[in-house]
Design a protein around this motif. Structure first.
Motif, PDB file in Angstrom:
ATOM      1  N   ASP A 169       0.818  -1.207   0.000  1.00 41.14           N
ATOM      2  CA  ASP A 169       0.000   0.000   0.000  1.00 41.14           C
ATOM      3  C   ASP A 169       0.853   1.258   0.000  1.00 41.14           C
ATOM      4  O   ASP A 169       0.507   2.260  -0.637  1.00 41.14           O
ATOM      5  CB  ASP A 169      -0.918   0.024   1.225  1.00 41.14           C
ATOM      6  CG  ASP A 169      -2.043  -1.008   1.153  1.00 41.14           C
ATOM      7  OD1 ASP A 169      -2.082  -1.773   0.166  1.00 41.14           O
ATOM      8  OD2 ASP A 169      -2.867  -1.038   2.084  1.00 41.14           O
ATOM      9  N   TRP A 174      -2.537   1.795  -6.512  1.00 36.29           N
ATOM     10  CA  TRP A 174      -3.713   2.391  -7.151  1.00 36.29           C
ATOM     11  C   TRP A 174      -3.320   3.630  -7.955  1.00 36.29           C
ATOM     12  O   TRP A 174      -3.807   3.840  -9.063  1.00 36.29           O
ATOM     13  CB  TRP A 174      -4.760   2.741  -6.097  1.00 36.29           C
ATOM     14  CG  TRP A 174      -5.268   1.546  -5.379  1.00 36.29           C
ATOM     15  CD1 TRP A 174      -6.246   0.670  -5.785  1.00 36.29           C
ATOM     16  CD2 TRP A 174      -4.792   1.036  -4.116  1.00 36.29           C
ATOM     17  NE1 TRP A 174      -6.410  -0.333  -4.862  1.00 36.29           N
ATOM     18  CE2 TRP A 174      -5.543  -0.136  -3.834  1.00 36.29           C
ATOM     19  CE3 TRP A 174      -3.834   1.470  -3.202  1.00 36.29           C
ATOM     20  CZ2 TRP A 174      -5.350  -0.879  -2.663  1.00 36.29           C
ATOM     21  CZ3 TRP A 174      -3.626   0.726  -2.051  1.00 36.29           C
ATOM     22  CH2 TRP A 174      -4.378  -0.429  -1.785  1.00 36.29           C
ATOM     23  N   GLU A 227     -10.850  -3.709  -2.209  1.00 31.74           N
ATOM     24  CA  GLU A 227      -9.567  -3.067  -2.488  1.00 31.74           C
ATOM     25  C   GLU A 227      -9.145  -3.276  -3.937  1.00 31.74           C
ATOM     26  O   GLU A 227      -8.630  -2.365  -4.586  1.00 31.74           O
ATOM     27  CB  GLU A 227      -8.494  -3.619  -1.550  1.00 31.74           C
ATOM     28  CG  GLU A 227      -8.630  -3.190  -0.108  1.00 31.74           C
ATOM     29  CD  GLU A 227      -7.553  -3.826   0.748  1.00 31.74           C
ATOM     30  OE1 GLU A 227      -6.672  -3.078   1.218  1.00 31.74           O
ATOM     31  OE2 GLU A 227      -7.592  -5.064   0.935  1.00 31.74           O
ATOM     32  N   ARG A 230     -10.870  -1.067  -6.586  1.00 34.97           N
ATOM     33  CA  ARG A 230     -10.413   0.325  -6.720  1.00 34.97           C
ATOM     34  C   ARG A 230      -9.462   0.505  -7.898  1.00 34.97           C
ATOM     35  O   ARG A 230      -9.336   1.611  -8.436  1.00 34.97           O
ATOM     36  CB  ARG A 230      -9.725   0.781  -5.435  1.00 34.97           C
ATOM     37  CG  ARG A 230     -10.666   0.988  -4.256  1.00 34.97           C
ATOM     38  CD  ARG A 230      -9.887   1.237  -2.974  1.00 34.97           C
ATOM     39  NE  ARG A 230      -8.899   2.313  -3.131  1.00 34.97           N
ATOM     40  CZ  ARG A 230      -7.855   2.510  -2.324  1.00 34.97           C
ATOM     41  NH1 ARG A 230      -7.660   1.669  -1.303  1.00 34.97           N
ATOM     42  NH2 ARG A 230      -7.010   3.493  -2.523  1.00 34.97           N
ATOM     43  N   PHE A 231      -8.788  -0.560  -8.316  1.00 36.77           N
ATOM     44  CA  PHE A 231      -7.895  -0.446  -9.465  1.00 36.77           C
ATOM     45  C   PHE A 231      -8.672  -0.130 -10.744  1.00 36.77           C
ATOM     46  O   PHE A 231      -8.079   0.342 -11.727  1.00 36.77           O
ATOM     47  CB  PHE A 231      -7.096  -1.734  -9.648  1.00 36.77           C
ATOM     48  CG  PHE A 231      -6.074  -1.987  -8.573  1.00 36.77           C
ATOM     49  CD1 PHE A 231      -5.007  -1.128  -8.404  1.00 36.77           C
ATOM     50  CD2 PHE A 231      -6.186  -3.093  -7.739  1.00 36.77           C
ATOM     51  CE1 PHE A 231      -4.054  -1.356  -7.412  1.00 36.77           C
ATOM     52  CE2 PHE A 231      -5.238  -3.335  -6.746  1.00 36.77           C
ATOM     53  CZ  PHE A 231      -4.176  -2.460  -6.583  1.00 36.77           C
ATOM     54  N   ASP A 233     -11.062   2.094 -11.063  1.00 36.81           N
ATOM     55  CA  ASP A 233     -11.588   3.455 -11.122  1.00 36.81           C
ATOM     56  C   ASP A 233     -11.289   4.044 -12.504  1.00 36.81           C
ATOM     57  O   ASP A 233     -10.152   4.001 -12.990  1.00 36.81           O
ATOM     58  CB  ASP A 233     -10.946   4.335 -10.047  1.00 36.81           C
ATOM     59  CG  ASP A 233     -11.453   4.018  -8.647  1.00 36.81           C
ATOM     60  OD1 ASP A 233     -12.400   3.222  -8.525  1.00 36.81           O
ATOM     61  OD2 ASP A 233     -10.884   4.572  -7.679  1.00 36.81           O
TER      62      ASP A 233
END
Length: 272
Positions: A169, A174, A227, A230-231, A233
């Motif tokens: 993270d 992302w 999680e 979210r990639f 988006d």
């Protein structure tokens, strides 16, 4: 020393296992060195069926490539390619069954894998193997060998298969995916698979396998649908959305019997 996906090959002075080499062992290839095989054996003991998950991941990638090629996309950028297979089934093989002149740029950090891939692609004017780091997306997007082959003003399918779960993270994976997205033309595609192991899904948890990778400095991430989603988006997921590997547009011969074939989170999105 902290390692990211597919860093140095096992023959280097520190004899550290290579993620690319370990993945090749899981897939049944013959390019791993002794440290890769030893670490892969430990991983398979920690997570029985990991080799089945790897086969399921590769089968998902083939189905996703076919789907995007049928949408008319003839350019592919595969980041974290690992060792290409010596038989049919690589992205360029699958895509060219549908788009005969499909162009593919394979990007890999492991120097040994890059050398192997270049030798395998020798003489192919529509495919290139480049050494590159996912965390340096700008370098990938401006690499002259990639830009000579891939036209970013036209739709491109970017493949991030089994790479993001090695990015912590703190390194903002992302944000890196968003940088790739922003460089792509509308109607480009994102093909993505991410490790996700839970007792409910696969009968075991992720801790033991994390310990194997942590032993040589790699931090394996176990991200679930929220999680991983979210990639995507800025992309519209194609049906059936986010699924496990075996359930994404399965073929009649898709392996579904083992719980590990249902591990992972995968999806394909089209840039809005």
């Amino acid at each position: 020393m902290e390692r990211r996906p597919d860093q140095t090959p096992a023959e280097t002075a520190d004899h550290t296992p290579s993620i690319a080499g370990m993945y090749d062992v899981y897939a049944g290839g013959g390019h791993g060195h002794d440290p890769d095989r030893e670490a892969a054996d430990a991983a398979l003991r920690a997570l029985p069926g990991l080799d089945i998950a790897v086969r399921a991941n590769r089968a998902f990638l083939r189905r996703a490539v076919r789907h995007t090629a049928r949408l008319g996309i003839g350019q592919f950028l595969d980041i974290g390619s690992g060792y290409l297979a010596e038989g049919p089934g690589n992205i360029h093989d699958v895509a060219r069954d549908i788009v005969p002149d499909a162009r593919v740029a394979y990007v890999e950090l492991d120097a040994g894998a890059v050398d192997h891939n270049r030798a395998l692609l020798d003489g192919d004017p529509h495919a290139v193997a480049v050494q590159g780091d996912f965390l340096k997306t700008g370098d990938i997007l401006t690499d002259p060998r990639i830009r000579a082959l891939i036209d970013l003003d036209e739709p491109v399918a970017v493949s991030l298969a089994a790479i993001l779960h090695f990015i912590e993270d703190k390194d903002d994976p992302w944000g890196k995916v968003a940088e790739l997205r922003d460089a792509l033309a509308p109607n480009s595609a994102l093909i993505l698979s991410h490790a996700y192991v839970t007792p409910e899904r696969t009968g075991t948890g992720p801790d033991a396998i994390k310990d194997v990778y942590r032993a040589f400095g790699s931090q394996l991430q176990n991200r679930g649908p929220d999680e991983t989603g979210r990639f995507f988006d800025g992309f519209t997921l194609v049906e059936p959305g986010l699924t496990n590997m075996a359930d994404w547009r399965p073929d009649p011969d898709t392996e579904t019997g083992h719980p590990m074939s249902h591990s992972g989170v995968v999806g394909v999105g089209i840039k809005d």
